[in-house]
Write an enzyme that holds these catalytic residues in place. Structure first.
Site, PDB file in Angstrom:
ATOM      1  N   HIS A 104      36.859  35.619  28.356  1.00  0.00           N
ATOM      2  CA  HIS A 104      36.815  35.741  29.759  1.00  0.00           C
ATOM      3  C   HIS A 104      38.513  35.542  30.178  1.00  0.00           C
ATOM      4  O   HIS A 104      38.870  35.010  30.981  1.00  0.00           O
ATOM      5  CB  HIS A 104      36.468  34.344  30.441  1.00  0.00           C
TER       6      HIS A 104
ATOM      7  N   GLU B  82      38.809  56.824  32.312  1.00  0.00           N
ATOM      8  CA  GLU B  82      38.499  55.695  31.532  1.00  0.00           C
ATOM      9  C   GLU B  82      38.966  55.909  29.889  1.00  0.00           C
ATOM     10  O   GLU B  82      38.569  57.307  29.452  1.00  0.00           O
ATOM     11  CB  GLU B  82      37.095  55.539  31.392  1.00  0.00           C
TER      12      GLU B  82
END
Length: 564
Positions: free
Chosen positions: A503, A32
């Site tokens: 989105h 990450e």
């Protein structure tokens, strides 16, 4: 040597790391780029039930990422270029689920029928429902549509605890003939409802909190490496054999039997393009040797186009002590536009528009096209340098039906706004723009805190002063009166102000082997190469009628299950 390397510790990456490391034979590495959110010691802004602090905190973002949302003309390059906007994409363990609005919805059964029709065999509603149920632990409802044992708790704020503003919107919806739905994730029909959110005990539960808990982190076969930005995918021929990453500023190579990209619909295609996987013309233009020609990489990027109608909220109707959740209710409705499915529009009702003092006085009816037809967006490389952000063009409203529905949606919200229940608790409605000025004042810092505190005191003063402040400092370009009486002004406002709702999806779509625009198969495996998958919102064949976090969690659960 790892069995599986997962690039990106967001919603999909957290699920995959948990599920795939549950088999002790799998040695799993999760990389990450952002910071960790250690169990019990997560940053307070992330734990907060109110998402507006984490959302605007640059510590948790890819701060250089900018996108265009308006249509980019490819036929006429001399036409004035649409403005670049900052795009808040999460850079922190848990990804979007650590900073988003915590909305937990799934979309319509018709969405997944369309996924299957577009080539994602085995992804229709009956196939995906078990995985939606596997994700969640519903604290309010049970029955055949709800999960009770999942790692992400979901709940709703009951009607009696809504703010005065949300209650007034509910009353206006009722007067307009909409049914009250106690359960948004029950039957997919029109109506207003308490929104379902991924939250328990008035605290966010991100994918990292739910899936990378203390017990999971104790597994000897799971390594979670944060502050680890993957720069490059490593290949031998067409076999992906690992990654090169900057870990705390130091370059390291990791080898793996399989690599999974879970970097989201902007950064996953960028990784593929830099590796030479993508449209041949663009790769040649960038001077990148073609490893695998796949025309669909970075193409078909989607989001839900949205606009907002805002208003000043009177004192008694603002946020109350019961909850810091500022989105308590929503409305799903059918536009009635020929050929569109039921429930093709969605309204999120925000009693508070930002973390600061002025934000607490401004409510918004955020209307978005739940079933969008604009799918001509794209992600391209600006440079081969892995530190450079890609060129991102959403091309929202490229389908006229989206523009028409946002215009009619604005009028519909205006009718609600002018109804007696809402007029009683609000003042001075205005068409809202998420402009650079709004963004700048939205950055969490002391200066903005002081400025907005002064402005809020004045706004609570005489109506004439409040109206002048809204007209001069908040409204940009169009007044409520202008857009209500002039269709051309309304269209111009919608074209200029429409943005996505974060989105981003569909830029590495799942599809049939013979579909030239499909990038991955139904298990996320990249066509034509070995040892490489994509599992995140980029693989959606089309964006569902939902906030995308729960569909991403579902997809990761489904593919993890197929990999076991």
């Amino acid at each position: 040597m790892y069995d599986i390397i997962i690039v990106g510790g967001g919603s999909a990456g957290s699920v995959l790391a948990h599920r795939l490391s549950a088999r002790s034979a799998n040695k799993v590495l999760l990389c990450e780029a952002g910071q960790d959110t250690p169990p019990g010691n997560e940053p307070p802004e992330i734990r907060d039930s109110y998402s507006g602090l984490a959302y605007f905190d640059p510590r948790f973002h890819w701060t250089e990422l900018k996108v265009t949302t308006q249509i980019v003309s490819h036929n006429n390059p001399d036409e004035s270029r649409p403005p670049l906007r900052k795009y808040e994409q999460a850079r922190v363990l848990g990804g979007g689920s650590s900073i988003n609005g915590q909305m937990a919805n799934r979309g319509a059964p018709t969405d997944y029928a369309e996924w299957e029709a577009r080539g994602a065999a085995g992804w229709n509603w009956k196939d995906v429902l078990p995985y939606f149920k596997k994700v969640e632990r519903d604290l309010d409802f049970d029955g055949p549509l709800h999960g009770k044992d999942g790692r992400i708790p979901v709940r709703r704020i009951s009607h009696q605890h809504w703010t005065g503003h949300s209650q007034a919107v509910g009353e206006a919806c009722k007067l307009a003939g909409y049914a009250f739905l106690p359960d948004q994730n029950g039957e997919f029909v029109d109506g207003y409802f308490p929104v379902t959110h991924s939250n328990q005990g008035e605290q966010r539960v991100s994918a990292a909190m739910g899936y990378l808990d203390r017990e999971t982190r104790k597994r000897a076969n799971l390594t979670i490496s944060t502050n680890a930005q993957v720069k490059e995918l490593l290949f031998e021929g067409t076999q992906c054999i690992g990654v090169k990453a900057l870990v705390d500023g130091r370059e390291q190579a990791f080898r793996g039997r399989e690599v999974i990209l879970s970097c989201g619909a902007i950064h996953s295609p960028a990784h593929l393009l830099r590796a030479g996987i993508g449209p041949v013309g663009h790769l040649k233009e960038m001077g990148i040797p073609v490893l695998m020609g796949l025309a669909g990489v970075g193409q078909g990027l989607m989001d839900h186009p949205s606009i907002a109608l805002s208003s000043f909220v009177r004192r008694g109707a603002r946020m109350n002590a019961h909850t810091r959740r500022h989105i308590q209710m929503g409305l799903r409705y059918s536009s009635g536009l020929p050929g569109t499915p039921a429930g093709d529009m969605f309204v999120a009702v925000l009693t508070k528009s930002a973390w600061h003092s002025v934000g607490e006085q401004i409510a918004s009816l955020l209307t978005f096209v739940n079933k969008t037809y604009s799918e001509t967006g794209q992600v391209k490389l600006a440079s081969t340098d892995p530190r450079a952000e890609p060129i991102v063009q959403f091309n929202l409203l490229s389908d006229r039906r989206d523009l028409d529905r946002l215009m009619s949606g604005f009028r519909k919200m205006a009718a609600l706004q002018m109804s007696a229940p809402l007029k009683a608790v609000t003042d001075k409605p205005f068409p809202a723009s998420y402009s650079d000025r709004v963004r700048k004042i939205g950055v969490v810092n002391t200066k903005n805190k002081i400025l907005t505190a002064i402005a809020a005191t004045l706004m609570d003063g005489p109506a004439a002063l409040r109206h002048a402040m809204i007209d001069n400092f908040i409204v940009e370009g169009f007044t409520f009166e202008q857009v209500m009486r002039d269709d051309e002004a309304l269209e111009a406002f919608v074209r200029k102000a429409a943005i996505g709702v974060w989105h981003a999806s569909c830029s590495c779509r799942m599809g049939r082997a013979d579909d030239p625009m499909a990038v991955v198969d139904t298990q996320g495996r990249v066509k034509g190469v070995q040892g490489l998958r994509v599992v995140d919102a980029s693989i959606f064949p089309v964006v569902p009628c939902a906030n995308t976090n729960f569909p991403v969690l579902m997809a990761a659960e489904k593919i993890a299950d197929a990999m076991q």
